[in-house]
Design an enzyme around this catalytic site. Structure first.
Site, short mmCIF file in Angstrom:
data_model
loop_
_atom_site.label_atom_id
_atom_site.label_comp_id
_atom_site.label_asym_id
_atom_site.label_seq_id
_atom_site.Cartn_x
_atom_site.Cartn_y
_atom_site.Cartn_z
N CYS A 78 0.85 -1.20 0.00
CA CYS A 78 0.00 0.00 0.00
C CYS A 78 0.88 1.25 0.00
O CYS A 78 1.69 1.45 0.92
CB CYS A 78 -0.92 0.02 1.21
SG CYS A 78 -1.87 1.56 1.36
N ASN A 180 -13.63 9.82 -2.28
CA ASN A 180 -14.31 8.68 -2.89
C ASN A 180 -14.07 7.49 -1.96
O ASN A 180 -12.92 7.17 -1.67
CB ASN A 180 -13.73 8.36 -4.27
CG ASN A 180 -13.83 9.53 -5.22
OD1 ASN A 180 -14.81 10.27 -5.20
ND2 ASN A 180 -12.83 9.70 -6.06
N HIS A 193 -8.47 7.85 2.49
CA HIS A 193 -7.87 9.04 1.92
C HIS A 193 -8.88 9.79 1.08
O HIS A 193 -9.92 9.26 0.69
CB HIS A 193 -6.65 8.70 1.06
CG HIS A 193 -6.99 8.05 -0.25
ND1 HIS A 193 -7.45 6.75 -0.35
CD2 HIS A 193 -6.98 8.53 -1.52
CE1 HIS A 193 -7.67 6.45 -1.61
NE2 HIS A 193 -7.41 7.51 -2.36
#
Length: 364
Positions: A78, A180, A193
């Site tokens: 990640c 989103n 985020h």
């Protein structure tokens, strides 16, 4: 004039390819290390163009380099998890609460919108502006809804910091903070985020809203956003939360499933104009809506949360958040098909009043 709050000062640095990174939190705990990755240097100029559609008036960003952006990496890779060693992450640091950095695969970058083509049917300019990523937490398995009140307040302060700094640029016309959330929405990195787009133009939706507000004042002599807020409070059918400083409601003509608008009760143009008390209250109400989203169907709800902000010299522009999901039932998604996609004529399967009732129940 209300006393505005002091915005946090970040620890600033540069990533291996020259992009800026900012860490927010307790300054004595934020540690920004060296990014040791072997990254190609960024191009000197913009990486995109903005083309004008003469038929609709839309500004369309063409950014082919975004095809290479990171797509559903395994958890151990990640790029939004902290890596104090600076070997694998976009955040070579530790001890922060919120991290902000320039997007590695931006839609807009650079400080000049140089004309590329002035043909009225083929008008395009270089895609100047800035795209940033905002990591709400270092916890890979967290969410905005899981933040503490203090951490949610810090995110709002970080948005305000970035908004104020980006609006200071002459080439930025609009600053859009948004999140989103969920794979169904199209999110490719599950780490909590959001993003910030600093556009060199005003988006069509913003232009439309400002034009409608100006027309309403000319005809009725009152501010449109104030009239909308007052009428929602008067109707009381769709209001979810009403506090001293903030009101959250499902709008009368909601287009999306679980659509909610969150307004500060006082007219301000952007997040940087809020007082301490208003920001505390706005963060708490925003959290309550996000937590109701996750309680609505008993599982994390995919959503978009979008903050409408305006320069202070745009008197008809009023700060507010618009939030919505694409999940219309516990196990069905809303797809934008012919009427919505081809004509922008939305059709909703439930009344806004029934959605508001369900969200109020989810808040209990």
């Amino acid at each position: 004039m209300p006393t505005l709050r002091d915005l946090p000062e970040p620890v600033r640095g540069r990533l291996a390819d020259g992009r800026e990174i900012l860490l927010f939190g307790d300054s004595h705990e934020c540690v920004l290390g060296t990014d040791r990755r072997d990254l190609p240097q960024r191009p000197d100029g913009p990486v995109s163009v903005v083309r004008y559609d003469p038929a609709t008036g839309d500004q369309v960003i063409i950014a082919p380099s975004r095809q290479e952006r990171t797509y559903h990496p395994p958890r151990q890779m990640c790029p939004l998890c902290p890596d104090p060693e600076g070997l694998s992450s976009e955040i070579p640091g530790d001890g922060y609460r919120v991290a902000v950095f320039e997007n590695r695969f931006p839609s807009l970058t650079g400080q000049t919108s140089a004309l590329v083509n002035d043909d009225p049917l083929r008008s395009e300019v270089a895609g100047a502006g800035r795209c940033e990523v905002v990591c709400f937490t270092s916890d890979h398995d967290g969410s905005f809804a899981a933040l503490s009140d203090d951490d949610a307040r810090l995110v709002l302060d970080v948005w305000a910091h970035r908004t104020t700094e980006l609006f200071a640029r002459d080439d930025v016309a609009e600053v859009h903070c948004f999140e989103n959330r969920g794979a169904e929405i199209g999110v490719t990195l599950p780490h909590p985020h959001g993003q910030i787009y600093a556009y060199p133009f005003r988006t069509r939706r913003t232009d439309t809203m400002l034009r409608r507000a100006t027309e309403h004042r000319e005809i009725h002599g009152v501010e449109l956003s104030r009239a909308i807020l007052d009428r929602e409070v008067h109707d009381d059918e769709r209001v979810l939360v009403r506090t001293e400083h903030t009101t959250a409601f499902v709008p009368f003509a909601a287009r999306w499933p679980a659509e909610v608008h969150v307004y500060p009760n006082r007219h301000v143009c952007h997040l940087g104009e809020l007082t301490d008390a208003e920001t505390d209250d706005l963060a708490a109400v925003y959290l309550s809506v996000l937590r109701a989203y996750d309680a609505l169907y008993g599982s994390p709800l995919p959503y978009v949360a979008s903050w409408h902000q305006y320069r202070s010299e745009a008197p008809e522009g009023r700060l507010h958040a618009e939030m919505f999901s694409i999940r219309r039932t516990a196990d069905k998604l809303k797809y934008l098909a012919g009427s919505e996609s081809a004509r922008d004529a939305f059709i909703t399967d439930r009344t806004p009043e029934s959605v508001a009732a369900d969200l109020r129940a989810a808040m209990r």
